[in-house]
Scaffold this motif. Structure first.
Motif, PDB file in Angstrom:
ATOM      1  N   LEU A   1       0.830  -1.196   0.000  1.00 32.98           N
ATOM      2  CA  LEU A   1       0.000   0.000   0.000  1.00 32.98           C
ATOM      3  C   LEU A   1       0.870   1.254   0.000  1.00 32.98           C
ATOM      4  O   LEU A   1       1.694   1.434   0.890  1.00 32.98           O
ATOM      5  CB  LEU A   1      -0.908   0.018   1.235  1.00 32.98           C
ATOM      6  CG  LEU A   1      -1.859  -1.176   1.391  1.00 32.98           C
ATOM      7  CD1 LEU A   1      -2.587  -1.080   2.722  1.00 32.98           C
ATOM      8  CD2 LEU A   1      -2.850  -1.222   0.244  1.00 32.98           C
ATOM      9  N   PRO A   2       0.691   2.141  -0.962  1.00 35.24           N
ATOM     10  CA  PRO A   2       1.475   3.380  -0.995  1.00 35.24           C
ATOM     11  C   PRO A   2       0.903   4.406  -0.019  1.00 35.24           C
ATOM     12  O   PRO A   2       0.332   5.423  -0.405  1.00 35.24           O
ATOM     13  CB  PRO A   2       1.332   3.835  -2.451  1.00 35.24           C
ATOM     14  CG  PRO A   2      -0.014   3.327  -2.860  1.00 35.24           C
ATOM     15  CD  PRO A   2      -0.206   2.022  -2.128  1.00 35.24           C
ATOM     16  N   VAL A   3       1.024   4.109   1.275  1.00 32.28           N
ATOM     17  CA  VAL A   3       0.488   4.993   2.305  1.00 32.28           C
ATOM     18  C   VAL A   3       1.602   5.368   3.281  1.00 32.28           C
ATOM     19  O   VAL A   3       2.702   4.827   3.238  1.00 32.28           O
ATOM     20  CB  VAL A   3      -0.683   4.337   3.068  1.00 32.28           C
ATOM     21  CG1 VAL A   3      -1.822   4.027   2.128  1.00 32.28           C
ATOM     22  CG2 VAL A   3      -0.234   3.067   3.781  1.00 32.28           C
ATOM     23  N   ASP A   4       1.274   6.284   4.191  1.00 29.73           N
ATOM     24  CA  ASP A   4       2.291   6.807   5.104  1.00 29.73           C
ATOM     25  C   ASP A   4       2.066   6.401   6.551  1.00 29.73           C
ATOM     26  O   ASP A   4       2.866   6.739   7.425  1.00 29.73           O
ATOM     27  CB  ASP A   4       2.320   8.333   5.003  1.00 29.73           C
ATOM     28  CG  ASP A   4       2.602   8.793   3.584  1.00 29.73           C
ATOM     29  OD1 ASP A   4       3.764   8.707   3.170  1.00 29.73           O
ATOM     30  OD2 ASP A   4       1.666   9.212   2.882  1.00 29.73           O
ATOM     31  N   GLY A   5       0.984   5.674   6.823  1.00 25.40           N
ATOM     32  CA  GLY A   5       0.732   5.250   8.192  1.00 25.40           C
ATOM     33  C   GLY A   5      -0.655   4.655   8.356  1.00 25.40           C
ATOM     34  O   GLY A   5      -1.454   4.623   7.402  1.00 25.40           O
TER      35      GLY A   5
ATOM     36  N   LYS B   1       1.400  14.098  14.116  1.00 22.66           N
ATOM     37  CA  LYS B   1       2.736  14.634  14.378  1.00 22.66           C
ATOM     38  C   LYS B   1       3.804  13.771  13.716  1.00 22.66           C
ATOM     39  O   LYS B   1       4.757  14.279  13.123  1.00 22.66           O
ATOM     40  CB  LYS B   1       2.987  14.693  15.882  1.00 22.66           C
ATOM     41  CG  LYS B   1       2.230  15.800  16.604  1.00 22.66           C
ATOM     42  CD  LYS B   1       2.488  15.743  18.099  1.00 22.66           C
ATOM     43  CE  LYS B   1       1.750  16.862  18.829  1.00 22.66           C
ATOM     44  NZ  LYS B   1       1.917  16.763  20.303  1.00 22.66           N
ATOM     45  N   ARG B   2       3.645  12.461  13.816  1.00 27.04           N
ATOM     46  CA  ARG B   2       4.659  11.569  13.290  1.00 27.04           C
ATOM     47  C   ARG B   2       4.672  11.535  11.770  1.00 27.04           C
ATOM     48  O   ARG B   2       5.740  11.504  11.144  1.00 27.04           O
ATOM     49  CB  ARG B   2       4.459  10.160  13.862  1.00 27.04           C
ATOM     50  CG  ARG B   2       4.714  10.102  15.363  1.00 27.04           C
ATOM     51  CD  ARG B   2       4.395   8.752  15.948  1.00 27.04           C
ATOM     52  NE  ARG B   2       5.254   7.715  15.407  1.00 27.04           N
ATOM     53  CZ  ARG B   2       5.138   6.430  15.716  1.00 27.04           C
ATOM     54  NH1 ARG B   2       4.189   6.017  16.547  1.00 27.04           N
ATOM     55  NH2 ARG B   2       5.964   5.547  15.195  1.00 27.04           N
ATOM     56  N   VAL B   3       3.500  11.544  11.164  1.00 26.51           N
ATOM     57  CA  VAL B   3       3.465  11.459   9.702  1.00 26.51           C
ATOM     58  C   VAL B   3       3.992  12.740   9.061  1.00 26.51           C
ATOM     59  O   VAL B   3       4.570  12.707   7.969  1.00 26.51           O
ATOM     60  CB  VAL B   3       2.034  11.147   9.204  1.00 26.51           C
ATOM     61  CG1 VAL B   3       1.131  12.372   9.262  1.00 26.51           C
ATOM     62  CG2 VAL B   3       2.066  10.579   7.788  1.00 26.51           C
ATOM     63  N   THR B   4       3.837  13.874   9.734  1.00 32.74           N
ATOM     64  CA  THR B   4       4.312  15.133   9.169  1.00 32.74           C
ATOM     65  C   THR B   4       5.822  15.307   9.280  1.00 32.74           C
ATOM     66  O   THR B   4       6.389  16.178   8.621  1.00 32.74           O
ATOM     67  CB  THR B   4       3.616  16.339   9.843  1.00 32.74           C
ATOM     68  OG1 THR B   4       3.757  16.246  11.259  1.00 32.74           O
ATOM     69  CG2 THR B   4       2.143  16.374   9.490  1.00 32.74           C
ATOM     70  N   VAL B   5       6.485  14.484  10.091  1.00 32.99           N
ATOM     71  CA  VAL B   5       7.953  14.547  10.178  1.00 32.99           C
ATOM     72  C   VAL B   5       8.603  13.359   9.478  1.00 32.99           C
ATOM     73  O   VAL B   5       9.794  13.106   9.632  1.00 32.99           O
ATOM     74  CB  VAL B   5       8.437  14.631  11.645  1.00 32.99           C
ATOM     75  CG1 VAL B   5       7.940  15.891  12.300  1.00 32.99           C
ATOM     76  CG2 VAL B   5       8.024  13.405  12.451  1.00 32.99           C
ATOM     77  N   GLY B   6       7.802  12.611   8.712  1.00 32.25           N
ATOM     78  CA  GLY B   6       8.362  11.532   7.916  1.00 32.25           C
ATOM     79  C   GLY B   6       8.370  10.165   8.555  1.00 32.25           C
ATOM     80  O   GLY B   6       8.898   9.210   7.981  1.00 32.25           O
ATOM     81  N   GLU B   7       7.808  10.048   9.765  1.00 29.93           N
ATOM     82  CA  GLU B   7       7.718   8.739  10.408  1.00 29.93           C
ATOM     83  C   GLU B   7       6.429   8.043   9.976  1.00 29.93           C
ATOM     84  O   GLU B   7       5.533   8.673   9.402  1.00 29.93           O
ATOM     85  CB  GLU B   7       7.760   8.880  11.927  1.00 29.93           C
ATOM     86  CG  GLU B   7       9.088   9.407  12.452  1.00 29.93           C
ATOM     87  CD  GLU B   7       9.161   9.406  13.965  1.00 29.93           C
ATOM     88  OE1 GLU B   7       8.201   8.919  14.606  1.00 29.93           O
ATOM     89  OE2 GLU B   7      10.160   9.901  14.516  1.00 29.93           O
ATOM     90  N   MET B   8       6.332   6.745  10.248  1.00 32.79           N
ATOM     91  CA  MET B   8       5.147   5.987   9.886  1.00 32.79           C
ATOM     92  C   MET B   8       4.416   5.529  11.140  1.00 32.79           C
ATOM     93  O   MET B   8       4.859   4.594  11.809  1.00 32.79           O
ATOM     94  CB  MET B   8       5.506   4.768   9.031  1.00 32.79           C
ATOM     95  CG  MET B   8       4.311   3.863   8.742  1.00 32.79           C
ATOM     96  SD  MET B   8       4.659   2.563   7.536  1.00 32.79           S
ATOM     97  CE  MET B   8       4.417   3.443   6.007  1.00 32.79           C
ATOM     98  N   PRO B   9       3.315   6.183  11.498  1.00 33.89           N
ATOM     99  CA  PRO B   9       2.549   5.748  12.670  1.00 33.89           C
ATOM    100  C   PRO B   9       1.859   4.408  12.428  1.00 33.89           C
ATOM    101  O   PRO B   9       1.217   4.212  11.397  1.00 33.89           O
ATOM    102  CB  PRO B   9       1.524   6.874  12.867  1.00 33.89           C
ATOM    103  CG  PRO B   9       1.406   7.523  11.527  1.00 33.89           C
ATOM    104  CD  PRO B   9       2.740   7.390  10.869  1.00 33.89           C
TER     105      PRO B   9
END
Length: 222
Positions: free
Chosen positions: A106-110, A127-135
Motif C-alpha cells: 500500500l502506498p500509504v504513510d501510516g 505529528k509523526r506522519v508530518t515529520v516523515g515517520e510511519m505511525p
C-alpha cells in the motif's frame, strides 16, 4: 508557537497549520473523526470528501494529510497518481487480514486503529506522519512482527524482502540522509522518497528511522 497559560505556567501550543481531508463513507465514524480533528491544536481545517469517483484527486490535492477508511481505499487504488497524494493514513481494524499481512504493497504513510482512535492517538499520528515517520498502532505492529503468530520470531534477511529501490533508499537512510536528500540521490520526488522510506519502515516493523537501522543491522541488511 502559541503560548497558553495553564496553572500559572506558560505552555507552548503548536500553531494550527494542518489541513486534513477525510474520506470515510460511514457517517458515524466520519462525524466522530471530524470532531476529534477539530479539537486538535495543530489542525487548521477539516474537509470531508464524499466517497465518489468523479473529481476525487482534485478535491484531495490541497490537503496536508488524508485519512481514508480501509473500505474506501479502492477509490484511490488504481485511479489516482499516488505520488501526488498528500500524506495518507488508512483507518481500520482488519488491515492485516484485509491485505493478507502484506501492508507494504500500500502506498500509504501510516495506519490508524478505529478501536484505539482518540485525540491522543490521532494527534500522535499526525505529528509523526508530518515529520516523515510511519505511525502504526501497537496491535498492528505486533501482528506484523509475529507474522500473525503468538510469538515473535527473530528477523532474518530472507524474511525482509526489500526491493532493489528500497535497498538503495535504506542505505541512504542509514547514512542519515533526509527524505529530500534521498530523493535527490535517487532522482525521484520528495514524496516518492517519503513513500519509499515508509515502505521500508513498514517491512521492518519499525516506527522510526533509528529502530529501522537497528533492525536492519540485526537482520543483515546493513
Amino acid at each position: 508557537m502559541i503560548v497558553a497559560e495553564s496553572g500559572g505556567a506558560a505552555q507552548e501550543r503548536p500553531e494550527a497549520t494542518l489541513e486534513v481531508a477525510v474520506l470515510v463513507a460511514s457517517e458515524v465514524v466520519c462525524a466522530g473523526l471530524e470532531t476529534l480533528l477539530s479539537r486538535l491544536p495543530a489542525v487548521a481545517g477539516v474537509r470531508v470528501i464524499a466517497p465518489e469517483l468523479d473529481g476525487l484527486p482534485e478535491r484531495i490535492e490541497p490537503a496536508d494529510v488524508l485519512i481514508v477508511a480501509a473500505e474506501q481505499w479502492s477509490l484511490l487504488d488504481g485511479r489516482t497518481d499516488v505520488s501526488g497524494l498528500p500524506s495518507t493514513l488508512i483507518l481500520g481494524d482488519d488491515l492485516y487480514e484485509r491485505w493478507d499481512g502484506d501492508l507494504s504493497v500500500l502506498p500509504v504513510d501510516g495506519f490508524l486503529s478505529l478501536k484505539e482512535l482518540s485525540m491522543q492517538t490521532l494527534d500522535d499520528a499526525l505529528k509523526r506522519v508530518t515529520v516523515g515517520e510511519m505511525p502504526i498502532p501497537a496491535s498492528l505492529a505486533k501482528r506484523l512482527l509475529t507474522g500473525g503468530r503468538g510469538r515473535a520470531a527473530a528477523p532474518t534477511h530472507g524474511a525482509i524482502p526489500l526491493t532493489s529501490r528500497e535497498n538503495q533508499a535504506f542505505l541512504l537512510l542509514a547514512d542519515g540522509l533526509s527524505n529530500k536528500q534521498i530523493a535527490r540521490c535517487l532522482g525521484i520526488s520528495v514524496h516518492g522518497a517519503k513513500r519509499l522510506v515508509g515502505s521500508i519502515l513498514l517491512k521492518l516493523g519499525a516506527s522510526n528511522r533509528t529502530s529501522a537501522v537497528i533492525t536492519g543491522m540485526k537482520s543483515g541488511l546493513l
